[in-house]
Write a protein that holds these residues in place. Structure first.
Motif, PDB file in Angstrom:
ATOM      1  N   ALA A   1       0.821  -1.212   0.000  1.00 50.40           N
ATOM      2  CA  ALA A   1       0.000   0.000   0.000  1.00 50.40           C
ATOM      3  C   ALA A   1       0.856   1.263   0.000  1.00 50.40           C
ATOM      4  CB  ALA A   1      -0.933  -0.005   1.209  1.00 50.40           C
ATOM      5  N   SER A   2       0.302   2.313  -0.602  1.00 47.20           N
ATOM      6  CA  SER A   2       1.034   3.577  -0.750  1.00 47.20           C
ATOM      7  C   SER A   2       1.363   4.245   0.577  1.00 47.20           C
ATOM      8  CB  SER A   2       0.209   4.556  -1.586  1.00 47.20           C
ATOM      9  OG  SER A   2      -0.074   4.008  -2.833  1.00 47.20           O
ATOM     10  N   ASP A   3       0.621   3.913   1.616  1.00 43.43           N
ATOM     11  CA  ASP A   3       0.928   4.545   2.910  1.00 43.43           C
ATOM     12  C   ASP A   3       1.796   3.647   3.792  1.00 43.43           C
ATOM     13  OD1 ASP A   3      -0.963   2.651   3.466  1.00 43.43           O
ATOM     14  OD2 ASP A   3      -2.245   3.942   4.678  1.00 43.43           O
ATOM     15  N   THR A   4       2.496   2.714   3.182  1.00 45.26           N
ATOM     16  CA  THR A   4       3.453   1.890   3.916  1.00 45.26           C
ATOM     17  C   THR A   4       4.798   1.928   3.184  1.00 45.26           C
ATOM     18  OG1 THR A   4       2.885  -0.108   2.677  1.00 45.26           O
ATOM     19  CG2 THR A   4       1.651   0.290   4.704  1.00 45.26           C
ATOM     20  N   ARG A   5       5.834   1.526   3.881  1.00 44.41           N
ATOM     21  CA  ARG A   5       7.170   1.379   3.295  1.00 44.41           C
ATOM     22  C   ARG A   5       7.590   2.613   2.480  1.00 44.41           C
ATOM     23  NH1 ARG A   5       7.145  -4.500   0.586  1.00 44.41           N
ATOM     24  NH2 ARG A   5       9.221  -3.789   0.069  1.00 44.41           N
ATOM     25  N   CYS A   6       7.476   3.769   3.102  1.00 42.86           N
ATOM     26  CA  CYS A   6       7.698   5.056   2.431  1.00 42.86           C
ATOM     27  C   CYS A   6       9.018   5.103   1.672  1.00 42.86           C
ATOM     28  CB  CYS A   6       7.666   6.187   3.453  1.00 42.86           C
ATOM     29  SG  CYS A   6       6.298   6.076   4.629  1.00 42.86           S
ATOM     30  N   ALA A   7      10.090   4.673   2.367  1.00 42.55           N
ATOM     31  CA  ALA A   7      11.430   4.860   1.799  1.00 42.55           C
ATOM     32  C   ALA A   7      11.762   3.829   0.721  1.00 42.55           C
ATOM     33  CB  ALA A   7      12.482   4.833   2.904  1.00 42.55           C
ATOM     34  N   THR A   8      10.813   2.951   0.411  1.00 43.10           N
ATOM     35  CA  THR A   8      11.039   2.039  -0.706  1.00 43.10           C
ATOM     36  C   THR A   8      11.018   2.815  -2.028  1.00 43.10           C
ATOM     37  OG1 THR A   8      10.016   0.236   0.524  1.00 43.10           O
ATOM     38  CG2 THR A   8      10.162  -0.044  -1.855  1.00 43.10           C
ATOM     39  N   CYS A   9      10.077   3.738  -2.153  1.00 40.60           N
ATOM     40  CA  CYS A   9       9.983   4.557  -3.365  1.00 40.60           C
ATOM     41  C   CYS A   9      10.644   5.923  -3.179  1.00 40.60           C
ATOM     42  CB  CYS A   9       8.531   4.764  -3.766  1.00 40.60           C
ATOM     43  SG  CYS A   9       7.609   3.229  -3.905  1.00 40.60           S
ATOM     44  N   HIS A  10      10.473   6.501  -1.985  1.00 40.11           N
ATOM     45  CA  HIS A  10      11.083   7.810  -1.726  1.00 40.11           C
ATOM     46  C   HIS A  10      12.577   7.635  -1.529  1.00 40.11           C
ATOM     47  CE1 HIS A  10       7.599  10.548  -1.381  1.00 40.11           C
ATOM     48  NE2 HIS A  10       6.940   9.454  -1.046  1.00 40.11           N
TER      49      HIS A  10
END
Lengths: 250, 126
Positions: free
Chosen positions: B97-106
């Motif tokens: 989900a987009s509101d989890t694992r922020c630093a995976t994409c950021h």
């Protein structure tokens, strides 16, 4: 009963192999699981009080300042956009060769965490600051009312002893001011003028930096730290300075 | 003449956003820098490793032009949570989900600077 020495020599198998249910069970007893050994049959535990509170002996009731400024950092929410750092630099006139706050980066291999973690850091405004102890001119001092570790720049002789005393690398020498500069929780620029938040906390788009008053049980920083659902920790607790910057995930 | 200039600027813009991508038959690495610096979308992972075809995303979700989505006012996390853009798959079912694992994409300012080949300005007290 296993000896601590034997435990220290064993391989920690990692907490991700332990169910959250079981972890919570221990947390409710005031214990934090710190290690998993021998196929999960052995757990190492430490007192939750020690982990959660910087001042373990004094526990909850003793926050000596009013307000007792503190920050709770939700480290897994940080995306290193560095808006905090830019807002800080602009608000407090921080030159580009120094910082009052910055973001560290580290690789993590945890199953849920992804590949990297960004860790915001700043002055920890310790209850037992080493920097103020070692300053020969008392240019840096702990404010007796609100506990902010402050600089009296006219007294600073630039000896940089405070930098060496600080476990958090939170001080730089400002060449324009010919004095050491550091985070003051935006006291001069914002708090003393009635603003509730530091520039960094206000600028954060992801709710990473929760700023508030630890002496107020209704404050969100107090509530974020005094709970048993999530682990809360401080950086470099072994320095023994009783820091006021706390970290958590989730 | 004016049109030629605009096209040149567009191309330059695309090249800039795409960075040093080693694009084969896909768009390489896309670094989104707005509204925050920065998010890395890897065509390598999504196309070569996961096997999605172009239409999976370039059929309404994203245009075939790096930087186009960022021009839209609604290119926000809020849109993603509502199923827009990356949120079409990153909803917790198809992908995390987009509101989890922020630093995976950021990848952050640090990751973006690395991609641009910039080194960080060292703080004075190191």
């Amino acid at each position: 009963m296993i000896l601590k020495k034997e435990l220290d020599m064993s391989r920690n198998e990692g907490l991700e192999n332990l169910g959250s249910e079981e972890r919570r069970h221990f947390l409710k007893m005031g214990l934090v699981v710190t290690g998993l050994f021998a196929g999960g049959t052995l757990l190492s535990l430490s007192s939750g009080a020690r982990r959660v509170f910087a001042s373990s002996g004094e526990f909850a009731e003793k926050y000596p300042y009013k307000p007792h400024y503190s920050m709770l950092i939700h480290v897994d929410r940080c995306i290193d956009c560095e808006r905090c750092k830019k807002a800080c630099a602009k608000t407090n006139h921080v030159p580009d060769y120094g910082y009052r706050t910055t973001i560290l980066e580290r690789d993590v291999s945890g199953a849920l965490a992804g590949k990297r973690e960004f860790v915001p850091v700043l002055c920890n405004h310790c209850n037992l600051p080493q920097c103020t102890r070692v300053c020969p001119t008392r240019a840096t001092y702990k404010d007796p009312v609100n506990g902010i570790v402050q600089m009296n720049k006219s007294k600073c002789i630039g000896c940089l002893t405070c930098q060496m005393g600080c476990p958090y690398n939170a001080r730089y020498f400002n060449e324009e001011q010919m004095a050491v500069d550091k985070c003051s929780f935006c006291w001069e620029s914002r708090l003393s003028k009635g603003e509730a938040l530091t520039a960094c906390a206000e600028a954060c788009p992801a709710g990473v930096r929760i700023f508030g008053d630890l002496s107020d049980p209704n404050d969100k920083v107090y509530r974020g730290i005094h709970q048993i659902e999530k682990t809360v920790w401080v950086l470099r607790p072994e320095a023994g300075t009783k820091p006021n910057i706390f970290y958590t995930r989730g | 003449m004016k049109n030629v200039t605009i096209i040149c600027l567009l191309l330059a813009g695309v090249a800039l956003v795409a960075g040093s991508a080693t694009a084969g038959d896909h768009g390489g690495d896309i670094h989104f820098t707005r509204p925050v610096e920065a998010v890395l979308f890897s065509h390598d992972i999504h196309v070569d490793q996961l096997g999605f075809d172009c239409d999976s995303c370039h059929d309404g979700l994203f245009e075939y032009e790096a930087g186009a989505a960022e021009q839209n006012g609604d290119f926000t996390m809020e849109s993603l949570y509502g199923g827009g853009y990356c949120g079409a798959c990153h909803d917790g079912e198809t992908a995390f989900a987009s509101d989890t694992r922020c630093a995976t994409c950021h990848e952050g300012v640090k990751g973006y600077n690395r991609a641009l080949g910039k080194t960080e300005t060292a703080a004075s007290h190191h």
